[in-house]
Design a protein around this motif. Structure first.
Motif, mmCIF file in Angstrom:
data_model
loop_
_atom_site.group_PDB
_atom_site.id
_atom_site.type_symbol
_atom_site.label_atom_id
_atom_site.label_comp_id
_atom_site.label_asym_id
_atom_site.label_seq_id
_atom_site.Cartn_x
_atom_site.Cartn_y
_atom_site.Cartn_z
ATOM 1 N N GLY A 207 8.091 -13.278 -2.006
ATOM 2 C CA GLY A 207 7.758 -11.944 -1.551
ATOM 3 C C GLY A 207 8.340 -10.841 -2.407
ATOM 4 O O GLY A 207 8.704 -9.782 -1.892
ATOM 5 N N SER B 203 10.487 -3.606 2.758
ATOM 6 C CA SER B 203 9.696 -4.365 3.716
ATOM 7 C C SER B 203 8.681 -3.507 4.435
ATOM 8 O O SER B 203 9.022 -2.512 5.050
ATOM 9 C CB SER B 203 10.625 -4.993 4.761
ATOM 10 N N ASN C 195 8.165 -14.527 5.538
ATOM 11 C CA ASN C 195 8.716 -14.418 4.182
ATOM 12 C C ASN C 195 10.066 -15.116 4.005
ATOM 13 O O ASN C 195 11.052 -14.495 3.574
ATOM 14 C CB ASN C 195 8.880 -12.940 3.799
ATOM 15 N N LYS D 188 12.426 -7.234 -2.582
ATOM 16 C CA LYS D 188 11.599 -8.249 -1.939
ATOM 17 C C LYS D 188 11.308 -7.881 -0.504
ATOM 18 O O LYS D 188 11.979 -7.031 0.091
ATOM 19 C CB LYS D 188 12.304 -9.619 -1.979
ATOM 20 N N LEU D 189 10.300 -8.541 0.046
ATOM 21 C CA LEU D 189 9.994 -8.386 1.460
ATOM 22 C C LEU D 189 11.078 -9.048 2.289
ATOM 23 O O LEU D 189 11.572 -10.122 1.940
ATOM 24 C CB LEU D 189 8.641 -9.032 1.768
ATOM 25 N N GLY E 210 3.205 -12.153 0.474
ATOM 26 C CA GLY E 210 4.095 -12.817 1.415
ATOM 27 C C GLY E 210 3.337 -13.782 2.293
ATOM 28 O O GLY E 210 2.106 -13.833 2.271
#
Length: 273
Positions: free
Chosen positions: A164, A19, A160, A173-174, A139
């Motif tokens: 993402g 992230s 998000n 992923k974010l 995102g």
């Protein structure tokens, strides 16, 4: 000691959903998001619905050296432009150095619906790790605000909630983030706010802060704290005509001080319909 902790910080970033930090500077710059009088160019980065009631074009630059280490330097820029009963925001940020860095380009829109404002933002997130190459993910964020009274504004901000994922590493992923915030304008000189934040795979965090103007529209004092790591922050700023400059510092109990500088520029007020 702080330099020895740097590799562990980078591993920590990679281990939590790849992230880009959803609010690296909003602890200080986004303080006026749940307000009408205290908003500025960075406010929409904390809640895009704040664009619904911006009254003038504004731009800002923010730089922070996390824990006093140039390897963890962060830079942000934002522009907010009022349009018919709403506003458009553009933001960019970069954090890190040539060995490891994260960056983001974002465009946002907010709309005034009367007692309710809504907003949306689309982000293009990039990451570079020396020896491993580049990666990117798209995102988005959605937000809303409710004007409970002339002085009280509440709202939600979701980052998000789905998707993402990174192109080269689809397993990463974010991080999803859910926030509830509120701001209260005690007077024309004093504003207080608080945000309750739940980030994916992390405990609930509370951010609280206030802004006070001892000299109206000239001298600004900001202070607050985040409970995630019991980090207080404080800053002071001075406005001259359509320019404002702040210096601020954030304190981490183990890693020390993070100094920052904020520059804001304001245009002409838009005419009320």
């Amino acid at each position: 000691m702080k330099r020895l902790l740097l590799p562990f910080y980078l591993i920590h970033c990679l281990a939590h959903g790849q992230s880009i930090h959803y609010s690296p500077g909003t602890l200080y710059t986004g303080l006026g998001a749940y307000s009408h009088q205290f908003t500025q160019s960075f406010s929409f980065t904390a809640n895009q619905a704040a664009l619904g009631t911006i009254s003038c074009t504004s731009a800002g630059l923010y730089s922070e050296q996390k824990y006093g280490l140039k390897e963890l330097s962060m830079y942000m820029g934002a522009v907010a432009i009022p349009v018919n009963r709403g506003g458009i925001g553009i933001a960019m940020q970069y954090a890190g150095n040539s060995d490891f860095n994260e960056s983001q380009v974002a465009i946002a829109y907010g709309k005034n619906l009367g007692k309710v404002n809504v907003g949306v933002q689309f982000n293009y997130n990039m990451m570079r790790v020396a020896g491993y190459g580049n990666d990117a993910a798209i995102g988005f964020e959605v937000a809303s605000q409710w004007r409970i009274s002339s002085a009280l504004i509440t709202g939600i901000h979701i980052v998000n909630p789905v998707g993402g994922r990174f192109k080269n590493q689809p397993g990463e992923k974010l991080a999803a983030v859910y926030q509830f915030g509120a701001g209260y304008e005690v007077s024309n000189q004093l504003f207080v706010s608080a945000e309750l934040t739940k980030e994916e795979n992390r405990p609930v965090n509370v951010q609280a802060g206030l802004q006070y103007m001892p000299v109206p529209d000239r001298l600004f004092i900001r202070t607050g704290v985040t409970t995630a790591n019991t980090s207080p922050y404080a800053g002071i700023g001075w406005q001259w005509k359509n320019c404002r400059a702040d210096v601020n510092v954030r304190y981490h109990p183990q890693l020390g001080l993070s100094p920052g500088v904020l520059l804001l520029f304001f245009g002409k007020q838009k005419e009320e319909p």
